[in-house]
Design an enzyme around this catalytic site. Structure first.
Site, mmCIF file in Angstrom:
data_model
loop_
_atom_site.group_PDB
_atom_site.id
_atom_site.type_symbol
_atom_site.label_atom_id
_atom_site.label_comp_id
_atom_site.label_asym_id
_atom_site.label_seq_id
_atom_site.Cartn_x
_atom_site.Cartn_y
_atom_site.Cartn_z
ATOM 1 N N GLU A 130 0.866 -1.180 0.000
ATOM 2 C CA GLU A 130 0.000 0.000 0.000
ATOM 3 C C GLU A 130 0.897 1.222 0.000
ATOM 4 O OE1 GLU A 130 -2.361 -0.210 3.553
ATOM 5 O OE2 GLU A 130 -3.875 -1.452 2.594
ATOM 6 N N ASP A 174 -2.257 13.708 -8.514
ATOM 7 C CA ASP A 174 -0.967 13.039 -8.601
ATOM 8 C C ASP A 174 -0.174 13.685 -9.725
ATOM 9 O OD1 ASP A 174 -1.673 11.274 -6.621
ATOM 10 O OD2 ASP A 174 -1.836 9.530 -7.926
ATOM 11 N N ARG A 207 15.604 19.353 -9.534
ATOM 12 C CA ARG A 207 14.314 20.048 -9.648
ATOM 13 C C ARG A 207 14.038 20.702 -8.304
ATOM 14 N NH1 ARG A 207 11.177 18.625 -14.188
ATOM 15 N NH2 ARG A 207 11.997 16.833 -15.325
ATOM 16 N N HIS A 235 11.074 24.171 -4.860
ATOM 17 C CA HIS A 235 9.784 24.737 -5.256
ATOM 18 C C HIS A 235 8.776 24.721 -4.112
ATOM 19 C CE1 HIS A 235 10.960 23.044 -9.448
ATOM 20 N NE2 HIS A 235 11.466 24.248 -9.278
ATOM 21 N N LYS A 250 2.981 17.514 -0.010
ATOM 22 C CA LYS A 250 3.354 16.550 -1.040
ATOM 23 C C LYS A 250 3.762 15.239 -0.391
ATOM 24 C CE LYS A 250 5.316 20.114 -4.044
ATOM 25 N NZ LYS A 250 6.552 20.609 -4.680
ATOM 26 N N HIS A 282 10.568 22.278 -1.582
ATOM 27 C CA HIS A 282 10.882 20.885 -1.903
ATOM 28 C C HIS A 282 11.666 20.809 -3.206
ATOM 29 C CE1 HIS A 282 9.909 17.071 -4.021
ATOM 30 N NE2 HIS A 282 10.322 16.585 -2.869
ATOM 31 N N TYR A 291 4.318 12.227 -7.074
ATOM 32 C CA TYR A 291 3.951 12.854 -5.810
ATOM 33 C C TYR A 291 2.500 13.298 -5.814
ATOM 34 C CZ TYR A 291 5.362 17.179 -8.272
ATOM 35 O OH TYR A 291 5.507 18.189 -9.180
#
Length: 182
Positions: A28, A47, A58, A61, A71, A118, A131
């Site tokens: 899960e 998503d 990246r 942000h 997130k 992040h 995410y």
């Protein structure tokens, strides 16, 4: 499912219980009841998925209030160094960052609450990152901090010549130049 506290309040690592046999595995990735039982009360509504090659960074942000996003980050393929920076002015860990390696192999996830910037760097040849977010994208609320800010001094675990950053991320302000808060 194991929910592990980090050195920064409200930032947690989620490790699923994996059931393996000769056919493969099952786990899960998200269970709202188990999250709520552990005080994680977000209502995820979208998503997002990205694919990147080694060396891509990246971030960092975020979206500011009232469109701040929580997130839940995981890796479907490859390996990343996932980084969260505490931007909550009233937090005892304001300005501190935390990082964890997330991979398809370890199946760990990072739960990044509201009030954090992040980002991630790709450590494998390629990586697919998924995410969940609890707020839709809102362009006017989008903000960021430069990945190489000297105040934060994040070690992205890449050689300088490997780093690939978008033009958009290269013009982000430094940590000491941000004028927004949570």
């Amino acid at each position: 499912m194991i929910i592990e506290k980090t050195t920064i309040q409200d930032l947690v690592i989620v490790t699923p219980s994996v059931f393996e046999d000769s056919r493969g595995f099952f786990f899960e990735a998200y269970n709202q009841a188990k999250f709520r039982k552990n005080g994680i009360n977000y209502q995820f509504i979208q998503d997002n998925q990205s694919f990147s090659t080694r060396g891509v960074i990246r971030g960092l942000h975020l979206q500011v209030n009232p469109f701040a996003q929580a997130k839940l980050v995981r890796v479907l393929e490859g390996e990343i160094l996932d980084v969260a920076v505490d931007l909550r002015k009233n937090s005892p860990t304001y300005g501190e960052h935390f990082n964890v390696v997330l991979s398809a192999e370890n199946k760990k996830q990072l739960m990044v609450p509201h009030g954090f910037a992040h980002g991630f760097s790709v450590l494998s040849e390629t990586a697919s990152v998924l995410y969940k977010v609890d707020q839709l994208y809102h362009k006017e609320s989008e903000r960021g901090i430069r990945f190489d800010d000297p105040t934060l001094a994040i070690d992205w675990q890449l050689l300088p010549e490997e780093v690939i950053v978008s033009e958009k991320d290269l013009i982000l302000p430094g940590f000491n130049d941000i004028d927004w808060e949570f």
